[in-house]
Design a protein around this motif. Structure first.
Motif, PDB file in Angstrom:
ATOM      1  N   PHE A 169       0.661   7.168  -3.913  1.00 42.64           N
ATOM      2  CA  PHE A 169       1.954   7.582  -4.460  1.00 42.64           C
ATOM      3  C   PHE A 169       1.806   8.854  -5.300  1.00 42.64           C
ATOM      4  N   GLY A 170       0.813   9.652  -4.921  1.00 39.99           N
ATOM      5  CA  GLY A 170       0.598  10.937  -5.568  1.00 39.99           C
ATOM      6  C   GLY A 170       0.204  10.833  -7.023  1.00 39.99           C
ATOM      7  N   GLY A 171      -0.318   9.682  -7.414  1.00 42.91           N
ATOM      8  CA  GLY A 171      -0.705   9.489  -8.806  1.00 42.91           C
ATOM      9  C   GLY A 171       0.481   9.319  -9.740  1.00 42.91           C
ATOM     10  N   VAL A 228       0.843  -1.198   0.000  1.00 42.88           N
ATOM     11  CA  VAL A 228       0.000   0.000   0.000  1.00 42.88           C
ATOM     12  C   VAL A 228       0.878   1.247   0.000  1.00 42.88           C
ATOM     13  N   TYR A 229       2.059   1.134   0.619  1.00 40.60           N
ATOM     14  CA  TYR A 229       2.991   2.256   0.709  1.00 40.60           C
ATOM     15  C   TYR A 229       4.429   1.765   0.501  1.00 40.60           C
ATOM     16  N   PHE A 230       5.343   2.725   0.359  1.00 35.45           N
ATOM     17  CA  PHE A 230       6.773   2.414   0.340  1.00 35.45           C
ATOM     18  C   PHE A 230       7.144   1.626   1.599  1.00 35.45           C
ATOM     19  N   GLY A 262      -6.805   8.399  -5.918  1.00 36.20           N
ATOM     20  CA  GLY A 262      -6.346   9.728  -5.520  1.00 36.20           C
ATOM     21  C   GLY A 262      -6.548  10.787  -6.577  1.00 36.20           C
ATOM     22  N   VAL A 263      -5.484  11.513  -6.890  1.00 32.90           N
ATOM     23  CA  VAL A 263      -5.584  12.677  -7.769  1.00 32.90           C
ATOM     24  C   VAL A 263      -5.943  12.308  -9.205  1.00 32.90           C
ATOM     25  N   ILE A 264      -5.776  11.050  -9.580  1.00 33.70           N
ATOM     26  CA  ILE A 264      -6.105  10.664 -10.957  1.00 33.70           C
ATOM     27  C   ILE A 264      -7.482  10.011 -11.068  1.00 33.70           C
TER      28      ILE A 264
END
Length: 383
Positions: free
Chosen positions: A116-118, A86-88, A291-293
């Motif tokens: 991951f900010g898209g 899910v994350y780094f 997220g942003v996308i």
């Protein structure tokens, strides 16, 4: 155990030594889509001859890898596990519990990309933790056809790199791909001889999953017959391209376990192939974690569907409404596109389906699109 390998890295050919006989093959699978199916196919092939450990169900968080590590026994001749992220840092934790000497990254898509900010390069870097923290003398496999896999941090890996594919040059390449009743047929060259294979599930994307399993089976010395039997017998994960035939020759494709852009497109492709010469309905729910996308992603799915020969598009969910809007903008007839605010209204629209209809149902796990599948089965009955 492992045959001598000739593989390409950076355009060069490399000779690698056989897999050490004093090492237990420990295989980890990660990627944006296809992890569980690939894991199941690999395990089924190895189980034809060996006693193996396979991680349970779809529990792919690192806490479950810790539990798997405690379940390993000396009697296990191979280990096959699935690494979810899910994350780094999540794959680093996985590798801390079970360090693989064979690693697979199925693809780099949009699952969890919102974390991951898209940015697909950041997602690829997170997946690349497998390459960096697996046994550096081991074997790494990836999909040569997956455009985003070019962002994987492969260049510094000193071990063996194996490519699978259909369209591009690969060490294990599927040819003569075709849909047949109940699944897919294709052939692969092994040791300079072509062998036919069948998988009992629809979708070209599932052939890529099978190619990883074929490659690993072949590299570990399994015969084409053993590989073929393993693919025929693998445990199909639930709600992933599960096909049911209902009364009136209605076919339901249940792909409701998860959803991202690439998986949506792949499922639409399956619908258009399975539903040839039939009425085709796509019932789509929200995609989550983008997220942003998110808006761009839902619009992309709608535009893709409008270009396919799908007769009706039904959507439900706040985000899925953008799929319908995009399909309309791209020219899909308004009378063929309906967004439902409530599933109950959607159910009413499904009460009198024409015979020989093919239906795809797909959405994010949180969208509970399996409710639609359950309604269809209850209303029409399985044959």
């Amino acid at each position: 155990m492992l045959n001598n390998i000739m593989t390409s890295v950076g355009g060069k050919r490399m000779n690698k030594e056989p897999f050490p006989t004093n090492q237990r093959p420990t295989i980890a699978v990660t990627g944006s889509a296809g992890k569980t199916t690939t894991k199941s196919m690999i395990a089924s092939i190895l189980r034809q001859r060996w006693t193996i450990y396979e991680s349970r169900d779809v529990n792919n968080a690192f806490i479950n890898t810790e539990r798997s590590a405690r379940r390993l026994r000396d009697t296990h001749q191979a280990v096959v596990v699935e690494f979810g992220i899910v994350y780094f840092g999540h794959i680093i934790k996985h590798c801390g519990f079970i360090k693989p000497n064979i690693g697979v990254i199925t693809n780099i898509g949009t699952a969890h990309i919102g974390n991951f900010g898209g940015d697909v390069t950041k997602l690829a870097a997170a997946k690349s933790e497998l390459i960096q923290h697996m046994d550096q003398s081991g074997v790494f496999l990836f999909n040569a056809d997956d455009e985003n896999s070019k962002h994987l941090l492969i260049d510094s890996f000193p071990g063996t790199i194996i490519k699978v594919g259909i369209n591009k040059q690969a060490d294990y390449r599927a040819e003569e791909v075709e849909y047949i009743e109940g699944g897919m047929n294709f052939r692969v060259k092994l040791n300079e001889t072509y062998f036919p294979f069948h998988i009992p599930i629809y979708g070209v994307h599932n052939i890529y999953n099978a190619l990883f399993a074929i490659a690993i089976g072949d590299l570990l010395g399994f015969t084409p017959d053993e590989i073929s039997r393993g693919l025929e017998q693998y445990n199909k994960p639930v709600m992933r391209m599960a096909t049911s035939t209902l009364s009136n020759n209605i076919t339901v494709i249940d792909d409701t376990f998860s959803a991202n852009v690439d998986a949506m497109k792949a499922a639409i492709d399956v619908l258009t192939n399975v539903g040839k010469d039939r009425t085709k309905i796509a019932i789509l729910g929200d995609m989550k974690g983008l997220g942003v996308i998110s808006q761009e992603a839902h619009m992309e799915v709608g535009a893709y569907l409008a270009k396919k020969k799908v007769d009706y598009l039904y959507t439900t969910g706040e985000l899925a409404k953008m799929i319908s809007q995009s399909a309309l903008v791209q020219g899909m007839p308004p009378e063929c596109v309906i967004h439902f605010e409530q599933k109950e209204s959607l159910f009413q629209a499904l009460t009198n389906l024409s015979p020989s209809t093919a239906i795809l149902v797909k959405g994010a796990r949180k969208s509970r699109m399996e409710d639609v599948v359950k309604y269809l089965i209850a209303n029409y009955g399985e044959v």
